[in-house]
Design an enzyme around this catalytic site. Structure first.
Site, mmCIF file in Angstrom:
data_model
loop_
_atom_site.group_PDB
_atom_site.id
_atom_site.type_symbol
_atom_site.label_atom_id
_atom_site.label_comp_id
_atom_site.label_asym_id
_atom_site.label_seq_id
_atom_site.Cartn_x
_atom_site.Cartn_y
_atom_site.Cartn_z
ATOM 1 N N GLY A 3 -7.822 -0.838 5.824
ATOM 2 C CA GLY A 3 -7.080 0.319 5.337
ATOM 3 C C GLY A 3 -6.014 0.874 6.239
ATOM 4 O O GLY A 3 -5.242 1.741 5.803
ATOM 5 N N GLY A 11 -6.260 -5.888 6.478
ATOM 6 C CA GLY A 11 -5.499 -6.794 5.613
ATOM 7 C C GLY A 11 -4.024 -6.576 5.881
ATOM 8 O O GLY A 11 -3.391 -7.268 6.664
ATOM 9 N N ARG A 44 3.970 -3.947 -6.348
ATOM 10 C CA ARG A 44 3.506 -2.680 -5.770
ATOM 11 C C ARG A 44 4.334 -1.455 -6.185
ATOM 12 O O ARG A 44 3.760 -0.397 -6.453
ATOM 13 C CB ARG A 44 3.394 -2.787 -4.245
ATOM 14 C CG ARG A 44 2.333 -3.805 -3.804
ATOM 15 C CD ARG A 44 2.064 -3.743 -2.319
ATOM 16 N NE ARG A 44 1.457 -2.512 -1.901
ATOM 17 C CZ ARG A 44 2.090 -1.509 -1.310
ATOM 18 N NH1 ARG A 44 3.373 -1.602 -1.040
ATOM 19 N NH2 ARG A 44 1.456 -0.412 -0.978
ATOM 20 N N CYS A 74 12.169 -8.031 -18.143
ATOM 21 C CA CYS A 74 12.512 -7.269 -19.352
ATOM 22 C C CYS A 74 11.734 -5.963 -19.417
ATOM 23 O O CYS A 74 10.998 -5.707 -20.385
ATOM 24 C CB CYS A 74 12.223 -8.104 -20.582
ATOM 25 S SG CYS A 74 13.122 -9.641 -20.569
HETATM 26 N N1 PLP Z 1 -11.906 -4.497 2.837
HETATM 27 C C1 PLP Z 1 -12.105 -4.263 1.541
HETATM 28 C C2 PLP Z 1 -13.493 -4.266 1.023
HETATM 29 C C3 PLP Z 1 -11.043 -4.023 0.673
HETATM 30 O O1 PLP Z 1 -11.253 -3.805 -0.624
HETATM 31 C C4 PLP Z 1 -9.715 -4.044 1.192
HETATM 32 C C5 PLP Z 1 -8.550 -3.788 0.332
HETATM 33 O O2 PLP Z 1 -8.599 -3.506 -0.821
HETATM 34 C C6 PLP Z 1 -9.552 -4.299 2.565
HETATM 35 C C7 PLP Z 1 -10.652 -4.522 3.352
HETATM 36 C C8 PLP Z 1 -8.192 -4.387 3.191
HETATM 37 O O3 PLP Z 1 -7.434 -3.251 3.079
HETATM 38 P P1 PLP Z 1 -6.027 -3.192 3.794
HETATM 39 O O4 PLP Z 1 -5.233 -4.348 3.340
HETATM 40 O O5 PLP Z 1 -5.448 -1.914 3.359
HETATM 41 O O6 PLP Z 1 -6.298 -3.233 5.279
#
Ligand code: PLP
Length: 418
Positions: free
Chosen positions: A244, A280, A318, A347
């Site tokens: 996150g 991520g 996004r 479209c």
């Molecule tokens: N872990 C879980 C369980 C998630 O659902 C997500 C994203 O949806 C992430 C990690 C990674 O989040 P981010 O890309 O914001 O770091």
């Protein structure tokens, strides 16, 4: 390793662009030592262009931030952000673990060379077939999301190592669609339900709790609180605090550093506990840009100038999904004073990639770049309007290689059964 020498400001580009990016002597954007105008000519547009070193630098930053403070940790790449064989390979080489959210992501992670023991399997509704696949492949840890799944796994995989996903009742300041820690969520067990879930476990090896509060989070206090909430639920050797950490999509955004994020994760966790996190977008988001070719420029006097590019909601969903904001530049004329709206070619009136951006007199044939598209761009790409999905190009030390080729029209018919 490229990218460490020049600061983004000195290189004429902001921190939104990948490490090592610069404007070269010809005033053209360079990513990983490659001139993006030349990339557009060689590989076509639209294309996802990544600085490979950027992802490696960030993976190492996560690892060293933990290493400086503890030896009990695991950095788990949340591969949904960019599920591509070459990235799985890269993250495995850097020594990370990996989280997958489906059988498909698991397939790619294994293909990329991840040791199954280092894979965490997520999903609020994993199918029986996906669970069978995970068990058969020896996936290290399955994160259980519901009572139904718990019951299923008890039958299917006695002895399987598991964690329980908890919704901790923490709501960070982010878009509702990417907020997942609140009580009213399709994910996981509410804090009050955890004791009942634990009591229902007979044959599984429960090693800890997991929670992911949401994405694109800029505050750090929810992470400290998260570790405290999970610790309050029970004593476990492992706490997975999810992902996150937010990134800068636009120049004005200044997310917390990886180091301070890790500090916050550890601050709330008790001594002796192994802390996991699942970054991520903070690993891959700023590593990638998308390059497009401008096709038409439509000026409506006193209303707006639409700059239409050869992609749109098929390569970057996004803005349409979350109202996400991006920047744009003409790749060989950064800066500018013409107020424009960058539109896609789909479209839909809502197919707007960037509204209200200042560009330098855009014209047909220009290469336009949107930075910070490295996470959830390729991952969410689709074939709406029969548009072939873009290739993924990795750049490093001036060399460019295609790691995912562009879709062909034949690909569009590849699943036809007639
Ligand atoms: N872990 C879980 C369980 C998630 O659902 C997500 C994203 O949806 C992430 C990690 C990674 O989040 P981010 O890309 O914001 O770091």
């Amino acid at each position: 390793m490229a990218g460490a020498a020049e600061t983004p400001a000195a290189a004429g580009v902001s921190h939104v662009y990948p490490h090592g990016s610069r404007l070269n002597e010809r005033g053209r954007l360079e990513i990983g030592g490659c001139d993006v105008i030349e990339l557009a000519e060689e590989f076509g547009t639209p294309a996802y262009v990544y600085a490979e070193d950027d992802m490696r630098i960030r993976a190492r930053e996560f690892l060293s931030a933990f290493e400086r403070r503890t030896d009990r940790f695991e950095v788990v790449y949340a591969s949904k952000a960019f599920p591509c064989t070459a990235v799985y390979k890269l993250m495995a080489e850097e020594g990370l673990s990996c989280d997958v959210a489906s059988g498909g992501e698991l397939f790619l992670a294994l293909r990329g060379g991840f040791d199954p023991a280092k894979i965490y399997m997520h999903g609020n509704n994993k199918s029986v077939a996906e669970l069978e696949y995970a068990i058969e492949q020896g996936v290290g840890t399955i994160v259980i999301d519901s009572f139904d799944e718990l019951e299923r796994l008890e039958r299917m995989a006695p002895g399987q190592r598991v964690m329980l996903r908890v919704t901790p009742g923490i709501k960070p300041d982010t878009h509702a669609y990417i907020s997942t820690g609140q009580e009213d969520s399709k994910f996981g067990f509410g804090v009050d339900e955890v004791p009942r879930a634990i009591a229902a476990i007979e044959n599984l090896d429960l090693v800890g709790l997991h929670a992911h509060i949401g994405s694109q989070v800029f505050q750090l206090d929810p992470y400290e609180k998260l570790a405290e909430v999970l610790t309050g639920v029970g004593e476990y050797p492992r706490l997975n605090l999810g992902g996150g950490l937010g990134i800068a999509y636009t120049q004005d955004q200044k997310p917390p550093s990886i180091d301070s994020y890790v500090e916050s994760l550890l601050r709330g966790a008790p001594d002796g506990v192994t802390v996991l996190c699942e970054p991520g977008r903070s690993l891959v988001g700023n590593a990638g840009v998308t390059i497009y070719r401008v096709g038409t420029v439509k000026s409506i006097p006193n209303v707006r100038t639409y700059v239409a590019v050869d992609g749109g909601m098929s390569d970057n969903l996004r803005p349409m999904l979350y109202g996400a904001h991006y920047e744009a530049e003409i790749a060989d004329r950064f800066g500018g004073h013409s107020l424009c709206t960058v539109a896609g070619k789909h479209c839909e009136s809502g197919d707007i990639l960037v509204s209200d951006v200042l560009l330098d007199e855009p014209r047909p044939g220009d290469v336009l770049v949107t930075p910070a598209t490295g996470a959830y761009g390729h991952a969410m790409a689709n074939n709406y309007n029969g548009i072939p999905r873009p290739p993924v190009i990795f750049c490093r030390d001036g060399d460019a290689r295609v790691v995912v080729r562009r879709d062909t029209y034949e690909d569009l018919a590849a699943r036809d059964a007639v």
